[in-house]
Scaffold this motif. Structure first.
Motif, PDB file in Angstrom:
ATOM      1  N   PHE A 155      -4.495  16.725 -99.961  1.00 32.98           N
ATOM      2  CA  PHE A 155      -5.068  16.334 -98.369  1.00 32.98           C
ATOM      3  C   PHE A 155      -3.477  16.505 -97.631  1.00 32.98           C
ATOM      4  CE2 PHE A 155      -5.600  11.355 -97.380  1.00 32.98           C
ATOM      5  CZ  PHE A 155      -5.885  12.236 -95.909  1.00 32.98           C
ATOM      6  N   ARG A 156      -4.667  16.650 -96.572  1.00 35.26           N
ATOM      7  CA  ARG A 156      -3.157  17.103 -95.230  1.00 35.26           C
ATOM      8  C   ARG A 156      -3.333  15.859 -94.702  1.00 35.26           C
ATOM      9  NH1 ARG A 156      -5.993  21.658 -92.463  1.00 35.26           N
ATOM     10  NH2 ARG A 156      -6.870  23.566 -94.447  1.00 35.26           N
ATOM     11  N   CYS A 157      -2.636  15.055 -94.893  1.00 31.27           N
ATOM     12  CA  CYS A 157      -1.462  13.665 -94.468  1.00 31.27           C
ATOM     13  C   CYS A 157      -0.495  13.822 -93.904  1.00 31.27           C
ATOM     14  CB  CYS A 157      -2.178  12.010 -95.077  1.00 31.27           C
ATOM     15  SG  CYS A 157      -0.849  12.041 -96.637  1.00 31.27           S
ATOM     16  N   ASN A 158       0.116  13.098 -92.926  1.00 24.87           N
ATOM     17  CA  ASN A 158       0.970  12.787 -92.445  1.00 24.87           C
ATOM     18  C   ASN A 158       2.260  12.145 -93.667  1.00 24.87           C
ATOM     19  OD1 ASN A 158       0.940  14.504 -90.708  1.00 24.87           O
ATOM     20  ND2 ASN A 158       0.169  12.812 -88.976  1.00 24.87           N
ATOM     21  N   GLN A 159       1.408  11.566 -94.925  1.00 25.31           N
ATOM     22  CA  GLN A 159       2.601  10.666 -95.586  1.00 25.31           C
ATOM     23  C   GLN A 159       3.770  11.585 -96.378  1.00 25.31           C
ATOM     24  OE1 GLN A 159      -0.180   8.337 -97.778  1.00 25.31           O
ATOM     25  NE2 GLN A 159      -0.313   6.409 -96.166  1.00 25.31           N
ATOM     26  N   ASP A 160       5.268  10.742 -96.836  1.00 21.01           N
ATOM     27  CA  ASP A 160       6.269  11.285 -98.121  1.00 21.01           C
ATOM     28  C   ASP A 160       4.946  11.627 -98.989  1.00 21.01           C
ATOM     29  OD1 ASP A 160       7.012  11.614 -95.276  1.00 21.01           O
ATOM     30  OD2 ASP A 160       8.731   9.286 -95.650  1.00 21.01           O
ATOM     31  N   ALA A 161       4.231  11.207 -99.818  1.00 17.07           N
ATOM     32  CA  ALA A 161       3.778  11.020-101.362  1.00 17.07           C
ATOM     33  C   ALA A 161       3.285  12.064-101.086  1.00 17.07           C
ATOM     34  CB  ALA A 161       3.170  10.282-101.433  1.00 17.07           C
ATOM     35  N   SER A 162       3.364  12.193-102.999  1.00 12.91           N
ATOM     36  CA  SER A 162       2.370  13.659-102.691  1.00 12.91           C
ATOM     37  C   SER A 162       1.116  13.573-102.475  1.00 12.91           C
ATOM     38  CB  SER A 162       1.938  13.380-104.881  1.00 12.91           C
ATOM     39  OG  SER A 162       1.066  14.271-104.732  1.00 12.91           O
ATOM     40  N   LYS A 163       0.417  14.872-101.410  1.00 16.42           N
ATOM     41  CA  LYS A 163      -0.374  15.737-101.033  1.00 16.42           C
ATOM     42  C   LYS A 163      -1.668  16.038-101.980  1.00 16.42           C
ATOM     43  CE  LYS A 163       2.042  17.019 -97.413  1.00 16.42           C
ATOM     44  NZ  LYS A 163       2.206  16.446 -95.890  1.00 16.42           N
ATOM     45  N   LEU A 164      -1.450  15.885-103.922  1.00 14.99           N
ATOM     46  CA  LEU A 164      -2.305  15.902-104.738  1.00 14.99           C
ATOM     47  C   LEU A 164      -3.497  15.339-104.742  1.00 14.99           C
ATOM     48  CD1 LEU A 164      -3.616  18.967-105.981  1.00 14.99           C
ATOM     49  CD2 LEU A 164      -2.096  18.549-107.807  1.00 14.99           C
ATOM     50  N   ARG A 165      -5.245  15.060-104.981  1.00 15.86           N
ATOM     51  CA  ARG A 165      -5.927  13.921-104.338  1.00 15.86           C
ATOM     52  C   ARG A 165      -6.875  14.518-105.647  1.00 15.86           C
ATOM     53  NH1 ARG A 165      -1.617  12.715-102.093  1.00 15.86           N
ATOM     54  NH2 ARG A 165      -1.759  10.556-100.973  1.00 15.86           N
ATOM     55  N   ILE A 166      -7.901  13.450-105.976  1.00 21.09           N
ATOM     56  CA  ILE A 166      -8.708  13.753-107.169  1.00 21.09           C
ATOM     57  C   ILE A 166      -9.875  13.397-105.690  1.00 21.09           C
ATOM     58  CG2 ILE A 166     -10.785  13.295-108.710  1.00 21.09           C
ATOM     59  CD1 ILE A 166      -8.474  13.597-110.759  1.00 21.09           C
ATOM     60  N   VAL A 167     -11.097  14.349-105.476  1.00 19.37           N
ATOM     61  CA  VAL A 167     -12.625  13.264-104.809  1.00 19.37           C
ATOM     62  C   VAL A 167     -13.310  12.669-105.937  1.00 19.37           C
ATOM     63  CG1 VAL A 167     -14.303  14.655-104.403  1.00 19.37           C
ATOM     64  CG2 VAL A 167     -12.561  16.046-103.891  1.00 19.37           C
ATOM     65  N   GLN A 168     -13.059  11.351-105.314  1.00 21.90           N
ATOM     66  CA  GLN A 168     -13.729   9.995-105.685  1.00 21.90           C
ATOM     67  C   GLN A 168     -14.544   9.724-105.139  1.00 21.90           C
ATOM     68  OE1 GLN A 168     -10.763   6.821-106.705  1.00 21.90           O
ATOM     69  NE2 GLN A 168      -8.974   8.539-106.610  1.00 21.90           N
TER      70      GLN A 168
END
Length: 153
Positions: free
Chosen positions: A95-108
């Motif tokens: 997920f291309r976002c500007n947060q410091d957290a992990s960018k790996l996600r699952i499509v829900q």
């Protein structure tokens, strides 16, 4: 401690809410369906995991109705002339976002809105609070994004 929080967030984002295996859909995306509550036909234009079950979006005339599989009857016929979505349910993406957290996600979730596919991913991990001795999580942490916001892993 910071590394533990980061690790927990990363595990949270890539742990499917439906368990280890994605549960089968009762109705396919773009399938023509009969909606028993309105006694009319439409087509499935979206699906999303909500409250421990699949919630289906049905395009019916000029509106979209959200319902459970219990109120739908599939016909097995698909809506033609619409491109298939780029990503699939349960697929791991960045997920291309500007947060410091992990960018790996699952499509829900996947939705067709104005002829464009949108995808549901978790935007943030839950904030945990205690209320009357019970552990509560924060509200909606999901975001609808386009395929340009996501990258295949």
């Amino acid at each position: 401690m910071t590394n533990l929080v980061h690790d927990l967030e990363q595990c949270w984002y890539i742990s499917p809410p439906w368990g280890k295996e994605i549960l089968p859909l009762s109705i396919n995306l773009l399938e023509r369906v009969y909606l028993t509550t309105t006694k009319s036909f439409g087509y499935c234009c979206g699906v999303e995991w909500l409250q421990q079950e699949w919630s289906y979006a049905v395009a019916l005339n000029d509106e979209v109705i959200y319902t459970s599989a219990l109120q739908l009857r599939g016909t097995g016929k698909l809506q033609l002339g619409i491109d298939k979505p780029v990503f699939t349910l349960g697929q791991r993406v960045v997920f291309r976002c500007n947060q410091d957290a992990s960018k790996l996600r699952i499509v829900q979730g996947i939705h067709l809105i104005d002829d464009f596919w949108t995808y549901t991913v978790e935007w943030a991990s839950p904030s945990l609070t205690e209320c009357d001795g019970k552990l509560m999580t924060s509200g909606d942490r999901r975001a609808w994004v386009t395929d340009t916001d996501l990258v295949k892993v």
